[in-house]
Design an enzyme around this catalytic site. Structure first.
Site, PDB file in Angstrom:
ATOM      1  N   ASP A 476       0.816  -1.220   0.000  1.00  0.00           N
ATOM      2  CA  ASP A 476       0.000   0.000   0.000  1.00  0.00           C
ATOM      3  C   ASP A 476       0.846   1.264   0.000  1.00  0.00           C
ATOM      4  O   ASP A 476       0.428   2.298  -0.515  1.00  0.00           O
ATOM      5  CB  ASP A 476      -1.046   0.013   1.115  1.00  0.00           C
ATOM      6  CG  ASP A 476      -0.483  -0.222   2.491  1.00  0.00           C
ATOM      7  OD1 ASP A 476       0.735  -0.396   2.620  1.00  0.00           O
ATOM      8  OD2 ASP A 476      -1.281  -0.240   3.446  1.00  0.00           O
TER       9      ASP A 476
HETATM   10  C1  LAN Z   1       3.033  -0.881  10.272  1.00  0.00           C
HETATM   11  C2  LAN Z   1       3.097   0.505   9.786  1.00  0.00           C
HETATM   12  C3  LAN Z   1       2.568   0.722   8.408  1.00  0.00           C
HETATM   13  C4  LAN Z   1       1.436  -0.206   8.092  1.00  0.00           C
HETATM   14  C5  LAN Z   1       0.566   0.241   6.896  1.00  0.00           C
HETATM   15  C6  LAN Z   1       1.370   0.532   5.650  1.00  0.00           C
HETATM   16  C7  LAN Z   1      -0.170   1.515   7.266  1.00  0.00           C
HETATM   17  C8  LAN Z   1      -0.470  -0.850   6.631  1.00  0.00           C
HETATM   18  O1  LAN Z   1      -1.385  -0.439   5.657  1.00  0.00           O
HETATM   19  C9  LAN Z   1       0.171  -2.170   6.381  1.00  0.00           C
HETATM   20  C10 LAN Z   1       0.945  -2.605   7.620  1.00  0.00           C
HETATM   21  C11 LAN Z   1       2.025  -1.619   8.065  1.00  0.00           C
HETATM   22  C12 LAN Z   1       3.192  -1.797   7.136  1.00  0.00           C
HETATM   23  C13 LAN Z   1       2.524  -1.904   9.464  1.00  0.00           C
HETATM   24  C14 LAN Z   1       2.590  -3.293   9.952  1.00  0.00           C
HETATM   25  C15 LAN Z   1       2.928  -3.495  11.440  1.00  0.00           C
HETATM   26  C16 LAN Z   1       3.976  -2.518  11.916  1.00  0.00           C
HETATM   27  C17 LAN Z   1       5.213  -2.709  11.104  1.00  0.00           C
HETATM   28  C18 LAN Z   1       3.377  -1.103  11.706  1.00  0.00           C
HETATM   29  C19 LAN Z   1       2.091  -0.862  12.455  1.00  0.00           C
HETATM   30  C20 LAN Z   1       4.412  -0.244  12.382  1.00  0.00           C
HETATM   31  C21 LAN Z   1       4.838  -1.055  13.616  1.00  0.00           C
HETATM   32  C22 LAN Z   1       4.342  -2.508  13.414  1.00  0.00           C
HETATM   33  C23 LAN Z   1       5.383  -3.518  13.918  1.00  0.00           C
HETATM   34  C24 LAN Z   1       4.867  -4.925  13.761  1.00  0.00           C
HETATM   35  C25 LAN Z   1       5.718  -3.176  15.360  1.00  0.00           C
HETATM   36  C26 LAN Z   1       6.632  -4.113  16.040  1.00  0.00           C
HETATM   37  C27 LAN Z   1       5.861  -5.118  16.762  1.00  0.00           C
HETATM   38  C28 LAN Z   1       5.829  -6.413  16.454  1.00  0.00           C
HETATM   39  C29 LAN Z   1       4.678  -7.221  16.879  1.00  0.00           C
HETATM   40  C30 LAN Z   1       6.918  -7.081  15.694  1.00  0.00           C
END
Ligand code: LAN
Length: 762
Positions: A476
């Site tokens: 995305d």
């Molecule tokens: C994110 C941030 C961006 C987000 C979007 C692009 C907004 C979404 O549409 C797809 C998923 C994604 C890429 C996403 C997935 C999970 C993340 C990476 C996070 C919310 C930022 C932090 C999170 C990550 C998993 C945090 C660390 C914790 C763990 C459980 C490993």
């Protein structure tokens, strides 16, 4: 106060600090009051940018609240937001929220001998301040900013506070410890917290379920293989495998008096008396969002035998070193491919500890130094102190949205410099090849063979969520980045800049690469997952070892990722109809069907990455409509009905975080933020959705628009409200750009869609 130091001090003199404060805080005197709103409004960061903007001789928006038209509100909002754009074109912001990240870093810092190059004294003070700010009245801390206290949040925050030097007698510690002990002590915390306790020497490894590095040696065809897990879970269980497998423990643990004290404080039974192997499955009910399945429990019990029974030791001695070696090699590739930022905050910390172990505890080691140099990327200072962010930021994502909002508001040409800078940023962030910026060293990992070896999807043509240095493209983010670029191709200033060479061009070839990578992301079901295709199976979720997070085991097709990817393909196709036309049209049709299949009987879509149904419905409607679904179709109508049903009497929408957690629409309580429970971000999403569908309930639209205008602050900003972002069902994450970007976009779209019908709104 870091802002009063060089190089800022000299600039400070030039500007009126009162004005800076008024602009940065929207004229509100209550800067940060966690008992009213635990979310940072990012005032120190914004103030600094405003200071620089003023020091450069620019004029700010007026602080008078004029009688406004939608147009005037928009102009002011964009003017305000333009002050916050960085020179390189991105918008930054506080990306905190989770409470389990910073403690991991503190453990790493402590284990590694508290290097000041990683966290200096001032940072430590600011981090302690953060922990104090977010202690709740029951003495505990939540898993994230707005969560009720959990053992997970509390044990980790307490551990961090103590490791950073807070005294046991300190009232914050006392209250925190009281909470922890009242709820059964640290044996009852979730496994990810136990992992850090083991590393620090505050828990015996036998008390942690096995994370066998050998699992990486399974043949790829094996039904369960970690290479098929969601990349975030995969990249976390990778260093966990290394560290668990080598049973890494802080080398000074046995002589360190603080660790000795913690061993007594954290447990309600004497540390020496604990029969660790029996404690592996313990977890407090408040932490247990996704209980370990019977299947997993059985697997864990079998693995516990593998770990301890003598018959298995010859086998284990043979394969474990090979598993550990593979993990180390994989981590080295990840470190290089991300310039030592790593995919996220959890593996950042665990990879750093592993690299330190690989280097035999040598802080002067090249890789260890490069790891330490990239810690700062994750840190953020706001009015609640210093925190570790959930990612190295949301720069690219927020910037792509901002430019689309400004475009739809019709203000792109009025703010030519903004557009030019966004162009430069998006140009720089697109990933140009499957190689990364540490090209020479990382190069060997880029061959198809290494890509397969380390389970990496291709990168070429994609956009990341944060920065080009991070380098993991996402479906995305690629979609929104591509749409951002396509918008900017309509900006006079950008075209001129390209013409006269002040801006770098983005070749058609590069845009085609973006479309190409988007096509590769589409899953069999027609939907799009986050970073990769869906590789595993639904039953992988039964093997989820983390009690606090749901749906982390595989990369699922999401409504949000699908909409962003599909609409980008639609817009790309309109501009470049000759490139892979049939495939793109087919992908769009399949995607539209997928979106429909995800729609709930009540017309809504569940939002996985922000709170919650308002967000999901926006993506759902936008996706359907842009993919050619008639606006009069049943699906679209039903979705609009869902939103209209949840509009509040004051014209806004407001959803509580529990919507995400319970997967069921939960309205904000009246008491939340003192405004009838509506919120600007939810309202903006709802209006974006309704106007995309050209909903003809003018009264509802007008009320919504009026609500957004009423809530706009005199300076053009909007207030920061409840936590907007979410991941893995259970963890909130702050987005401070959303309060600017989405109201701008929504007002702009409503104005463009309804024009004079809105005339009497002001
Ligand atoms: C994110 C941030 C961006 C987000 C979007 C692009 C907004 C979404 O549409 C797809 C998923 C994604 C890429 C996403 C997935 C999970 C993340 C990476 C996070 C919310 C930022 C932090 C999170 C990550 C998993 C945090 C660390 C914790 C763990 C459980 C490993």
């Amino acid at each position: 106060d870091m802002w009063t130091q060089e190089p800022y001090k000299s600039k400070l003199k030039a500007v009126d600090e009162k004005l800076v404060h008024e602009l940065a805080s929207g004229g509100r005197s209550d800067s940060f009051n966690p008992s009213v709103n635990p979310n940072s409004a990012d005032i120190p960061y914004r103030a600094q940018l405003i200071r620089e903007y003023l020091a450069a001789g620019n004029s700010p928006p007026s602080l008078k609240k004029e009688p406004q038209s939608v147009q005037a509100a928009l102009r002011k909002a964009v003017h305000y937001y333009s002050m916050l754009q960085r020179d390189d074109g991105h918008w930054g912001g506080d990306y905190g929220g989770p409470h389990f990240l910073m403690p991991g870093l503190v453990v790493a810092w402590y284990i590694m001998g508290k290097p000041k190059s990683m966290l200096d004294d001032e940072s430590i003070e600011l981090m302690k301040h953060y922990i104090r700010c977010h202690q709740q009245s029951d003495g505990g801390w939540g898993t994230h900013l707005e969560s009720p206290s959990t053992q997970f949040g509390s044990v980790l925050m307490y551990l961090a506070l103590r490791l950073m030097g807070a005294d046991k007698e300190d009232p914050t510690c006392q209250k925190g410890l009281h909470f922890i002990r009242l709820h059964g002590g640290a044996l009852m915390t979730a496994s990810w917290a136990k992992f850090y306790l083991c590393l620090a020497g505050c828990m015996h490894w036998d008390g942690h379920n096995s994370v066998p590095p050998e699992m990486w040696l399974l043949p790829n065809w094996f039904p369960f293989h970690p290479g098929r897990m969601w990349c975030h879970a995969r990249m976390v269980y990778l260093p966990m495998g290394y560290l668990y497998g080598s049973r890494y423990v802080y080398t000074e643990a046995e002589t360190d008096t603080l660790i000795k004290d913690l061993r007594q404080e954290l447990y309600i039974q004497p540390y020496e008396s604990i029969d660790w192997i029996k404690t592996r499955h313990m977890v407090a009910p408040m932490d247990n969002y996704s209980p370990i399945s019977k299947l997993m429990e059985t697997a864990q019990n079998l693995l516990a035998r593998y770990e301890t029974w003598t018959v298995f030791q010859p086998l284990k001695n043979l394969v474990r070193p090979r598993g550990i070696k593979f993990c180390a090699e994989y981590m080295a590739a990840e470190d290089l491919q991300t310039n030592f930022i790593d995919i996220g905050p959890v593996n950042k910390v665990l990879n750093m500890i592993s690299a330190y172990d690989v280097a035999n505890g040598n802080l002067e080691d090249h890789n260890v130094k490069r790891h330490i140099a990239r810690v700062a990327d994750y840190m953020w200072v706001a009015e609640d102190g210093m925190k570790m962010k959930g990612y190295n930021g949301s720069q690219c994502w927020d910037t792509s949205f901002a430019v689309q909002g400004i475009y739809e508001a019709g203000l792109m040409d009025e703010f030519p410099d903004v557009s030019k800078r966004v162009w430069a940023y998006l140009e720089r962030c697109q990933i140009l090849s499957t190689e990364t910026s540490m090209a020479t060293e990382a190069y060997k990992y880029e061959s198809a063979a290494y890509r397969a070896r380390f389970y990496r999807h291709i990168s070429k043509g994609g956009w990341p969520f944060s920065t080009s240095a991070h380098g993991w493209p996402i479906s995305d983010c690629t979609g929104e980045g591509l749409k951002g670029v396509l918008c900017l191709l309509k900006s006079k200033a950008v075209l001129e800049g390209i013409e006269n060479g002040t801006l770098k061009a983005i070749s058609t070839r590069r845009l085609e690469d973006a479309a190409n990578i988007l096509l590769t992301y589409q899953n069999e079901d027609g939907g799009f997952a986050t970073y990769e295709n869906n590789r595993g199976f639904g039953w992988y979720e039964d093997l989820n070892p983390s009690e606090v997070f749901g749906s982390i085991m595989i990369d699922y097709s999401y409504c949000e990722c699908s909409m962003a990817s599909l609409t980008a393909l639609v817009e790309f196709h309109e501009t470049f109809p000759d490139h892979r036309s049939d495939e793109i049209c087919h992908a769009i049709d399949k995607g539209r069907d997928f979106l429909k299949s995800l729609q709930r009987p009540d017309g809504s879509w569940y939002g996985s990455w922000a709170c919650c149904f308002c967000y999901g419905v926006w993506f759902g409607i936008e996706g359907l409509v842009k993919c050619g679904e008639p606006k009069t179709s049943q699906s679209v109508k039903k979705a609009c009905q869902f939103l209209l049903h949840h509009q509040r009497p004051n014209g806004g929408w407001g959803e509580d975080f529990t919507s995400c957690y319970d997967k069921d629409y939960a309205a904000n309580g009246m008491e939340v933020y003192g405004d009838d429970g509506s919120g600007v971000v939810n309202t903006a999403w709802a209006l974006l959705a309704l106007s995309a569908a050209e909903c003809d309930d003018m009264e509802a639209i007008r009320k919504g628009v009026r609500y957004l205008m009423k809530r706009q602050l005199p300076c053009g900003d909007w207030p920061q409200e409840g936590i907007a972002g979410v991941f893995n069902r259970a963890c909130g994450i702050t987005y401070t750009a959303y309060r600017n970007v989405f109201p701008i976009w929504a007002l702009g779209r409503c104005k463009a869609t309804y024009g004079t019908l809105l005339a009497d709104t002001a």
